[in-house]
Enzyme design. Structure first.
Site, PDB file in Angstrom:
ATOM      1  N   ASN A  65       0.865  -1.137  -0.146  1.00  0.00           N
ATOM      2  CA  ASN A  65       0.064  -0.048  -0.089  1.00  0.00           C
ATOM      3  C   ASN A  65       0.981   1.304  -0.017  1.00  0.00           C
ATOM      4  O   ASN A  65       1.482   1.755   1.071  1.00  0.00           O
ATOM      5  CB  ASN A  65      -0.895  -0.086   1.372  1.00  0.00           C
ATOM      6  CG  ASN A  65      -1.906   1.133   1.046  1.00  0.00           C
ATOM      7  OD1 ASN A  65      -1.380   2.106   0.827  1.00  0.00           O
ATOM      8  ND2 ASN A  65      -3.173   0.898   1.834  1.00  0.00           N
ATOM      9  N   HIS A  87       0.077   4.391  -0.125  1.00  0.00           N
ATOM     10  CA  HIS A  87      -0.513   5.448   0.573  1.00  0.00           C
ATOM     11  C   HIS A  87       0.013   5.199   2.164  1.00  0.00           C
ATOM     12  O   HIS A  87       0.449   6.531   2.587  1.00  0.00           O
ATOM     13  CB  HIS A  87      -1.968   5.163   0.765  1.00  0.00           C
ATOM     14  CG  HIS A  87      -2.780   5.555  -0.765  1.00  0.00           C
ATOM     15  ND1 HIS A  87      -2.611   7.068  -1.099  1.00  0.00           N
ATOM     16  CD2 HIS A  87      -3.300   4.689  -1.548  1.00  0.00           C
ATOM     17  CE1 HIS A  87      -3.294   6.734  -2.502  1.00  0.00           C
ATOM     18  NE2 HIS A  87      -3.714   5.494  -2.387  1.00  0.00           N
ATOM     19  N   LYS A  88       0.270   4.041   2.595  1.00  0.00           N
ATOM     20  CA  LYS A  88       0.597   3.795   3.758  1.00  0.00           C
ATOM     21  C   LYS A  88       2.018   4.359   3.861  1.00  0.00           C
ATOM     22  O   LYS A  88       2.556   4.925   5.001  1.00  0.00           O
ATOM     23  CB  LYS A  88       0.573   2.347   4.293  1.00  0.00           C
ATOM     24  CG  LYS A  88      -0.810   1.799   4.519  1.00  0.00           C
ATOM     25  CD  LYS A  88      -0.965   0.531   5.086  1.00  0.00           C
ATOM     26  CE  LYS A  88      -2.202  -0.010   5.273  1.00  0.00           C
ATOM     27  NZ  LYS A  88      -2.177  -1.419   5.843  1.00  0.00           N
ATOM     28  N   ASP A 141      -1.267  -3.358   9.826  1.00  0.00           N
ATOM     29  CA  ASP A 141      -2.248  -3.536   9.452  1.00  0.00           C
ATOM     30  C   ASP A 141      -3.157  -2.540  10.146  1.00  0.00           C
ATOM     31  O   ASP A 141      -3.029  -2.083  11.334  1.00  0.00           O
ATOM     32  CB  ASP A 141      -2.847  -5.134   9.885  1.00  0.00           C
ATOM     33  CG  ASP A 141      -3.926  -5.502   9.295  1.00  0.00           C
ATOM     34  OD1 ASP A 141      -3.560  -5.565   8.064  1.00  0.00           O
ATOM     35  OD2 ASP A 141      -4.877  -6.055   9.537  1.00  0.00           O
ATOM     36  N   PHE A 159      -6.709   8.356   1.188  1.00  0.00           N
ATOM     37  CA  PHE A 159      -7.186   7.133   0.763  1.00  0.00           C
ATOM     38  C   PHE A 159      -8.203   6.232   1.559  1.00  0.00           C
ATOM     39  O   PHE A 159      -8.558   6.882   2.752  1.00  0.00           O
ATOM     40  CB  PHE A 159      -5.913   6.027   0.393  1.00  0.00           C
ATOM     41  CG  PHE A 159      -5.410   5.424   1.710  1.00  0.00           C
ATOM     42  CD1 PHE A 159      -4.514   6.197   2.810  1.00  0.00           C
ATOM     43  CD2 PHE A 159      -5.556   4.148   2.137  1.00  0.00           C
ATOM     44  CE1 PHE A 159      -4.248   5.799   3.814  1.00  0.00           C
ATOM     45  CE2 PHE A 159      -5.300   3.561   3.243  1.00  0.00           C
ATOM     46  CZ  PHE A 159      -4.258   4.415   4.061  1.00  0.00           C
ATOM     47  N   GLY A 160      -8.670   5.280   1.113  1.00  0.00           N
ATOM     48  CA  GLY A 160      -9.585   4.461   1.764  1.00  0.00           C
ATOM     49  C   GLY A 160     -10.710   4.959   2.190  1.00  0.00           C
ATOM     50  O   GLY A 160     -11.432   5.565   1.289  1.00  0.00           O
ATOM     51  N   ASP A 174     -11.085   7.586   4.135  1.00  0.00           N
ATOM     52  CA  ASP A 174     -11.011   8.904   4.586  1.00  0.00           C
ATOM     53  C   ASP A 174     -11.941  10.061   4.238  1.00  0.00           C
ATOM     54  O   ASP A 174     -12.389  10.829   5.002  1.00  0.00           O
ATOM     55  CB  ASP A 174      -9.598   9.543   3.843  1.00  0.00           C
ATOM     56  CG  ASP A 174      -8.201   9.139   4.592  1.00  0.00           C
ATOM     57  OD1 ASP A 174      -8.591   8.527   5.916  1.00  0.00           O
ATOM     58  OD2 ASP A 174      -7.085   9.110   4.201  1.00  0.00           O
ATOM     59  N   HIS A 204      -4.426   7.526  13.595  1.00  0.00           N
ATOM     60  CA  HIS A 204      -4.253   6.015  14.273  1.00  0.00           C
ATOM     61  C   HIS A 204      -2.545   5.847  13.893  1.00  0.00           C
ATOM     62  O   HIS A 204      -2.022   5.076  14.539  1.00  0.00           O
ATOM     63  CB  HIS A 204      -5.156   5.019  13.786  1.00  0.00           C
ATOM     64  CG  HIS A 204      -5.497   5.052  12.203  1.00  0.00           C
ATOM     65  ND1 HIS A 204      -5.437   6.296  11.641  1.00  0.00           N
ATOM     66  CD2 HIS A 204      -5.366   4.173  11.010  1.00  0.00           C
ATOM     67  CE1 HIS A 204      -5.833   5.926  10.433  1.00  0.00           C
ATOM     68  NE2 HIS A 204      -5.465   4.613  10.052  1.00  0.00           N
ATOM     69  N   ARG A 205      -2.231   5.999  12.557  1.00  0.00           N
ATOM     70  CA  ARG A 205      -1.162   5.871  12.208  1.00  0.00           C
ATOM     71  C   ARG A 205       0.139   6.431  12.775  1.00  0.00           C
ATOM     72  O   ARG A 205       1.002   5.944  13.186  1.00  0.00           O
ATOM     73  CB  ARG A 205      -1.049   5.946  10.745  1.00  0.00           C
ATOM     74  CG  ARG A 205       0.157   5.153   9.947  1.00  0.00           C
ATOM     75  CD  ARG A 205      -0.017   4.962   8.289  1.00  0.00           C
ATOM     76  NE  ARG A 205      -0.949   3.839   8.263  1.00  0.00           N
ATOM     77  CZ  ARG A 205      -2.435   4.021   7.870  1.00  0.00           C
ATOM     78  NH1 ARG A 205      -2.935   5.374   7.559  1.00  0.00           N
ATOM     79  NH2 ARG A 205      -3.028   3.107   7.715  1.00  0.00           N
TER      80      ARG A 205
HETATM   81  P1  IMP Z   1      -4.497  -3.646   5.046  1.00  0.00           P
HETATM   82  O1  IMP Z   1      -3.898  -3.145   3.982  1.00  0.00           O
HETATM   83  O2  IMP Z   1      -5.157  -4.806   5.272  1.00  0.00           O
HETATM   84  O3  IMP Z   1      -4.090  -3.022   6.423  1.00  0.00           O
HETATM   85  O4  IMP Z   1      -6.123  -2.703   4.799  1.00  0.00           O
HETATM   86  C1  IMP Z   1      -6.264  -1.495   5.440  1.00  0.00           C
HETATM   87  C2  IMP Z   1      -7.458  -0.735   5.018  1.00  0.00           C
HETATM   88  O5  IMP Z   1      -8.188  -0.082   5.949  1.00  0.00           O
HETATM   89  C3  IMP Z   1      -7.200   0.143   3.729  1.00  0.00           C
HETATM   90  O6  IMP Z   1      -7.452  -0.470   2.471  1.00  0.00           O
HETATM   91  C4  IMP Z   1      -8.405   1.205   4.082  1.00  0.00           C
HETATM   92  O7  IMP Z   1      -9.592   0.674   3.493  1.00  0.00           O
HETATM   93  C5  IMP Z   1      -8.506   1.206   5.552  1.00  0.00           C
HETATM   94  N1  IMP Z   1      -7.677   1.984   6.148  1.00  0.00           N
HETATM   95  C6  IMP Z   1      -6.623   1.866   6.981  1.00  0.00           C
HETATM   96  N2  IMP Z   1      -6.078   3.045   7.407  1.00  0.00           N
HETATM   97  C7  IMP Z   1      -6.878   4.108   6.746  1.00  0.00           C
HETATM   98  C8  IMP Z   1      -6.690   5.504   6.625  1.00  0.00           C
HETATM   99  O8  IMP Z   1      -5.769   6.041   7.418  1.00  0.00           O
HETATM  100  N3  IMP Z   1      -7.378   6.002   6.022  1.00  0.00           N
HETATM  101  C9  IMP Z   1      -8.565   5.488   5.509  1.00  0.00           C
HETATM  102  N4  IMP Z   1      -8.808   4.217   5.200  1.00  0.00           N
HETATM  103  C10 IMP Z   1      -7.826   3.377   6.012  1.00  0.00           C
END
Ligand code: IMP
Length: 204
Positions: A23, A25-26, A79, A159-160, A162, A187-188
């Site tokens: 990801n 964005h992360k 995660d 992203f996600g 947001d 949270h991050r």
């Molecule tokens: P992971 O890659 O399995 O940890 O997926 C995390 C998912 O949670 C992402 O695809 C987003 O849908 C959501 N998510 C996690 N962190 C964020 C954030 O900071 N903003 C928005 N959505 C988030």
């Protein structure tokens, strides 16, 4: 602690970590939040890492060990997800796949808004669990931000989820507030601040 030191770069006090994630964005957020003395390189497995655990900790651990075993340097697994108490904690660990395949942030948001239609309790929170694996030892850092789900999509940054998440103390979504505010209170950011405190104590 009997630990391997995080890999030092040329200048003393600098360290290098691997982030086991696809990801971008992360990665971007983590790089923006951490000080320049900590460099984070992405590691993508050729094989899809199966996030088979039913907790954020479990999945972060799977990702961190996969990278550490392959590359042999300190590796971070991350995660994260959104939890909505009125939906029994969903989407939770399934946040990325809430509306199933193919994965789509837009489809996930649409499904969330549909399931929350008419609900009075719109409270929600994001969780991030970071696991750092060094020398086979694991360290876990958790961050959480509380807020509520908007009734429609607002904003274009991030992203996600947001565009529908309004953090406590604000009246705009993360996608409207942008990275300078999000990366300060998210949270991050909270999980990373615990990681930094640990690394500072460890290398100091
Ligand atoms: P992971 O890659 O399995 O940890 O997926 C995390 C998912 O949670 C992402 O695809 C987003 O849908 C959501 N998510 C996690 N962190 C964020 C954030 O900071 N903003 C928005 N959505 C988030």
């Amino acid at each position: 602690f009997a630990l391997e030191r995080p890999q030092k770069l040329e200048k003393s006090g600098w360290m290098k970590l691997l982030l086991s994630s696809r990801n971008l964005h992360k990665l971007e957020e983590i790089r923006a939040i951490l000080p320049a003395t900590i460099t984070v390189d992405p590691w993508e497995s050729d094989v899809e890492i199966e996030e088979s655990a039913d907790t954020f900790e479990g999945n972060a651990l799977i990702k961190a060990y996969a990278g550490w075993q392959q590359k042999g340097i300190p590796c971070l697994g991350e995660d994260s997800g959104l939890s909505v108490p009125a939906l029994g904690g969903a989407p939770g660990v399934l946040s990325a796949r809430f509306a199933r395949e193919p994965r789509s942030d837009f489809a996930n948001i649409q499904l969330l808004l549909k399931q929350m239609d008419g609900l009075h309790d719109r409270s929600a929170y994001f969780t991030t669990v970071l696991v750092l694996v060094m020398n086979g030892n694991e360290f876990c850092f958790e961050g959480r931000v509380d807020g509520r789900i908007a009734t429609d999509i607002q904003g274009e940054m991030g992203f996600g989820y947001d565009p529908v998440f309004i953090p406590e103390g604000y009246d705009q979504t993360f996608a409207e507030l942008g990275p300078s505010i999000k990366n300060h209170i998210s949270h991050r950011a909270r999980a990373l601040s615990k990681l930094m405190a640990f690394l500072n104590a460890f290398s100091g």
